[in-house]
Design a protein around this motif. Structure first.
Motif, PDB file in Angstrom:
ATOM      1  N   VAL A 169      11.427   9.309  -2.740  1.00  0.00           N
ATOM      2  CA  VAL A 169      11.812   9.081  -1.277  1.00  0.00           C
ATOM      3  C   VAL A 169      12.383  10.132  -0.632  1.00  0.00           C
ATOM      4  CG1 VAL A 169      12.635   7.516   0.225  1.00  0.00           C
ATOM      5  CG2 VAL A 169      11.073   6.586  -1.541  1.00  0.00           C
ATOM      6  N   ARG A 170      13.748  10.426  -1.465  1.00  0.00           N
ATOM      7  CA  ARG A 170      14.654  11.490  -0.766  1.00  0.00           C
ATOM      8  C   ARG A 170      13.858  12.790  -0.623  1.00  0.00           C
ATOM      9  NH1 ARG A 170      18.573   9.274  -4.382  1.00  0.00           N
ATOM     10  NH2 ARG A 170      17.835  10.609  -6.000  1.00  0.00           N
ATOM     11  N   GLY A 226       0.868  -1.224   0.018  1.00  0.00           N
ATOM     12  CA  GLY A 226       0.024  -0.131  -0.043  1.00  0.00           C
ATOM     13  C   GLY A 226       0.877   1.266  -0.060  1.00  0.00           C
ATOM     14  N   LEU A 227       1.990   1.213   0.740  1.00  0.00           N
ATOM     15  CA  LEU A 227       2.980   2.284   0.655  1.00  0.00           C
ATOM     16  C   LEU A 227       3.427   2.645  -0.548  1.00  0.00           C
ATOM     17  CD1 LEU A 227       3.770   4.532   2.429  1.00  0.00           C
ATOM     18  CD2 LEU A 227       5.310   3.382   3.690  1.00  0.00           C
ATOM     19  N   ILE A 228       4.007   1.330  -1.063  1.00  0.00           N
ATOM     20  CA  ILE A 228       4.734   1.502  -2.455  1.00  0.00           C
ATOM     21  C   ILE A 228       3.655   2.191  -3.464  1.00  0.00           C
ATOM     22  CG2 ILE A 228       5.380   0.372  -4.574  1.00  0.00           C
ATOM     23  CD1 ILE A 228       7.424   0.444  -2.380  1.00  0.00           C
ATOM     24  N   GLU A 229       2.445   1.819  -3.649  1.00  0.00           N
ATOM     25  CA  GLU A 229       1.298   2.405  -4.307  1.00  0.00           C
ATOM     26  C   GLU A 229       1.266   3.651  -4.125  1.00  0.00           C
ATOM     27  OE1 GLU A 229      -2.323   0.081  -3.658  1.00  0.00           O
ATOM     28  OE2 GLU A 229      -1.333  -1.897  -4.698  1.00  0.00           O
ATOM     29  N   ASP A 261       7.036  10.510  20.809  1.00  0.00           N
ATOM     30  CA  ASP A 261       7.995   9.719  20.038  1.00  0.00           C
ATOM     31  C   ASP A 261       8.106   8.301  20.566  1.00  0.00           C
ATOM     32  OD1 ASP A 261       8.863  12.222  18.884  1.00  0.00           O
ATOM     33  OD2 ASP A 261      10.593  12.495  19.828  1.00  0.00           O
ATOM     34  N   HIS A 262       8.030   8.221  21.664  1.00  0.00           N
ATOM     35  CA  HIS A 262       8.042   6.718  22.139  1.00  0.00           C
ATOM     36  C   HIS A 262       6.606   6.009  21.509  1.00  0.00           C
ATOM     37  CE1 HIS A 262       8.043   3.151  24.818  1.00  0.00           C
ATOM     38  NE2 HIS A 262       6.585   3.392  25.080  1.00  0.00           N
ATOM     39  N   LEU A 263       5.536   6.571  21.549  1.00  0.00           N
ATOM     40  CA  LEU A 263       4.418   5.894  21.192  1.00  0.00           C
ATOM     41  C   LEU A 263       4.477   5.736  19.612  1.00  0.00           C
ATOM     42  CD1 LEU A 263       2.960   6.135  23.794  1.00  0.00           C
ATOM     43  CD2 LEU A 263       0.799   6.724  22.377  1.00  0.00           C
ATOM     44  N   THR A 264       4.767   6.771  18.865  1.00  0.00           N
ATOM     45  CA  THR A 264       4.886   6.793  17.311  1.00  0.00           C
ATOM     46  C   THR A 264       5.740   5.835  16.941  1.00  0.00           C
ATOM     47  OG1 THR A 264       5.901   8.894  17.288  1.00  0.00           O
ATOM     48  CG2 THR A 264       3.596   8.686  16.950  1.00  0.00           C
ATOM     49  N   ALA A 265       6.982   5.442  17.751  1.00  0.00           N
ATOM     50  CA  ALA A 265       7.822   4.691  17.187  1.00  0.00           C
ATOM     51  C   ALA A 265       7.514   3.046  17.401  1.00  0.00           C
ATOM     52  CB  ALA A 265       9.400   4.850  18.025  1.00  0.00           C
ATOM     53  N   GLU A 266       6.577   2.896  18.112  1.00  0.00           N
ATOM     54  CA  GLU A 266       6.100   1.238  18.275  1.00  0.00           C
ATOM     55  C   GLU A 266       5.724   0.652  16.808  1.00  0.00           C
ATOM     56  OE1 GLU A 266       5.732  -0.670  20.773  1.00  0.00           O
ATOM     57  OE2 GLU A 266       5.931   0.523  22.709  1.00  0.00           O
ATOM     58  N   ARG A 267       6.250  -0.483  16.678  1.00  0.00           N
ATOM     59  CA  ARG A 267       6.012  -1.330  15.591  1.00  0.00           C
ATOM     60  C   ARG A 267       4.558  -1.314  15.658  1.00  0.00           C
ATOM     61  NH1 ARG A 267       9.858  -5.144  13.421  1.00  0.00           N
ATOM     62  NH2 ARG A 267       9.255  -5.663  11.548  1.00  0.00           N
ATOM     63  N   GLY A 268       4.147  -1.033  14.299  1.00  0.00           N
ATOM     64  CA  GLY A 268       2.485  -1.175  14.032  1.00  0.00           C
ATOM     65  C   GLY A 268       1.726   0.284  14.408  1.00  0.00           C
ATOM     66  N   VAL A 269       2.516   1.164  14.704  1.00  0.00           N
ATOM     67  CA  VAL A 269       1.773   2.377  14.719  1.00  0.00           C
ATOM     68  C   VAL A 269       2.220   3.193  13.570  1.00  0.00           C
ATOM     69  CG1 VAL A 269       1.875   4.788  15.873  1.00  0.00           C
ATOM     70  CG2 VAL A 269       2.037   2.733  17.215  1.00  0.00           C
ATOM     71  N   ARG A 270       1.135   3.781  12.930  1.00  0.00           N
ATOM     72  CA  ARG A 270       1.411   4.720  11.739  1.00  0.00           C
ATOM     73  C   ARG A 270       0.831   6.062  11.698  1.00  0.00           C
ATOM     74  NH1 ARG A 270      -0.884   2.316   6.677  1.00  0.00           N
ATOM     75  NH2 ARG A 270      -2.811   3.011   7.651  1.00  0.00           N
ATOM     76  N   HIS A 271       1.318   6.886  10.801  1.00  0.00           N
ATOM     77  CA  HIS A 271       0.999   8.107  10.698  1.00  0.00           C
ATOM     78  C   HIS A 271       0.633   9.192  12.033  1.00  0.00           C
ATOM     79  CE1 HIS A 271      -0.227   7.103   6.545  1.00  0.00           C
ATOM     80  NE2 HIS A 271      -1.066   6.205   6.851  1.00  0.00           N
ATOM     81  N   ILE A 291       3.443   5.962  -2.854  1.00  0.00           N
ATOM     82  CA  ILE A 291       4.771   6.636  -3.473  1.00  0.00           C
ATOM     83  C   ILE A 291       4.558   6.630  -5.063  1.00  0.00           C
ATOM     84  CG2 ILE A 291       7.199   6.326  -3.711  1.00  0.00           C
ATOM     85  CD1 ILE A 291       7.180   5.167  -0.774  1.00  0.00           C
ATOM     86  N   ASP A 292       4.001   5.671  -5.680  1.00  0.00           N
ATOM     87  CA  ASP A 292       4.197   5.568  -6.992  1.00  0.00           C
ATOM     88  C   ASP A 292       2.876   6.368  -7.321  1.00  0.00           C
ATOM     89  OD1 ASP A 292       5.851   3.596  -7.274  1.00  0.00           O
ATOM     90  OD2 ASP A 292       4.610   1.908  -7.577  1.00  0.00           O
ATOM     91  N   ARG A 293       1.970   6.832  -6.846  1.00  0.00           N
ATOM     92  CA  ARG A 293       0.950   7.802  -7.246  1.00  0.00           C
ATOM     93  C   ARG A 293       1.694   9.324  -7.015  1.00  0.00           C
ATOM     94  NH1 ARG A 293      -2.674   4.222  -4.889  1.00  0.00           N
ATOM     95  NH2 ARG A 293      -2.509   5.215  -2.944  1.00  0.00           N
ATOM     96  N   PHE A 294       2.206   9.444  -6.020  1.00  0.00           N
ATOM     97  CA  PHE A 294       3.162  10.735  -5.683  1.00  0.00           C
ATOM     98  C   PHE A 294       3.997  10.953  -6.793  1.00  0.00           C
ATOM     99  CE2 PHE A 294       6.774  12.934  -3.710  1.00  0.00           C
ATOM    100  CZ  PHE A 294       6.188  13.917  -3.146  1.00  0.00           C
ATOM    101  N   MET A 295       4.662   9.918  -7.290  1.00  0.00           N
ATOM    102  CA  MET A 295       5.807  10.016  -8.189  1.00  0.00           C
ATOM    103  C   MET A 295       4.867  10.444  -9.377  1.00  0.00           C
ATOM    104  SD  MET A 295       8.236   6.875  -7.953  1.00  0.00           S
ATOM    105  CE  MET A 295       8.699   7.032  -9.676  1.00  0.00           C
ATOM    106  N   SER A 296       3.903   9.897  -9.836  1.00  0.00           N
ATOM    107  CA  SER A 296       3.221  10.155 -11.148  1.00  0.00           C
ATOM    108  C   SER A 296       2.621  11.577 -11.055  1.00  0.00           C
ATOM    109  CB  SER A 296       2.142   9.116 -11.171  1.00  0.00           C
ATOM    110  OG  SER A 296       1.352   9.490 -12.324  1.00  0.00           O
TER     111      SER A 296
END
Length: 151
Positions: free
Chosen positions: A32-33, A11-14, A119-129, A16-21
């Motif tokens: 990505v840079r 989903g994230l790759i898609e 920072d602690h909460l958003t760095a947890e694996r599975g937390v997004r956005h 990024i691809d839309r952003f690129m287009s």
């Protein structure tokens, strides 16, 4: 220049691809840079803003989306909030779909402590956005009682 390998979900790759287009990037690396630069600039602006003084009183809203099926993540997030109950004013929890939840935590305390908690909460694996919005308080606002009446 250095090469870095990262793993991204489909989903994230898609996205990024839309952003690129849309922006007409020639390669994912260029896109990505630029996205990383923008994210780092935003992060730096937040850290250098009026609430940068770690001892300054503030209120904040921490907004994040997480996968509630991720192994023990919901429990870890709940325990983190309980461990910082002194800065927690309220939390709203919304089920976005069968897997994802959105939480908005309203916080009050010292800017540095709130930023560290966020920072602690958003760095947890599975937390997004994860996003933290910090509003500095002046001395009168910081010492005012938390409850008041509107006329």
């Amino acid at each position: 220049m250095q090469r870095v390998t990262i793993t991204l979900d489909d989903g994230l790759i898609e996205e990024i691809d839309r952003f690129m287009s849309t922006r007409q990037y020639a390669t994912r690396s260029e896109a990505v840079r630029d996205l990383l630069r923008a994210g780092l600039a935003e992060s730096s602006e937040g850290a250098a803003g009026p609430a940068a003084d770690g001892d300054r009183a503030c209120v904040a809203a921490l907004v994040y989306v997480f996968d509630h099926d991720r192994r023990d993540l919901a429990n870890r997030l709940t325990h983190a909030h309980h461990d910082h109950h002194d800065m927690s004013l309220a939390t709203t929890h919304v089920h976005l779909n069968s897997d994802q939840c959105l939480e908005v935590a309203l916080l009050r305390g010292k800017a540095g402590e709130i930023r560290h908690f966020a920072d602690h909460l958003t760095a947890e694996r599975g937390v997004r956005h994860g996003r933290l919005v910090v509003v500095p308080l002046d001395e009168a606002e910081a010492s005012a009682p938390a409850q008041h009446h509107h006329d």
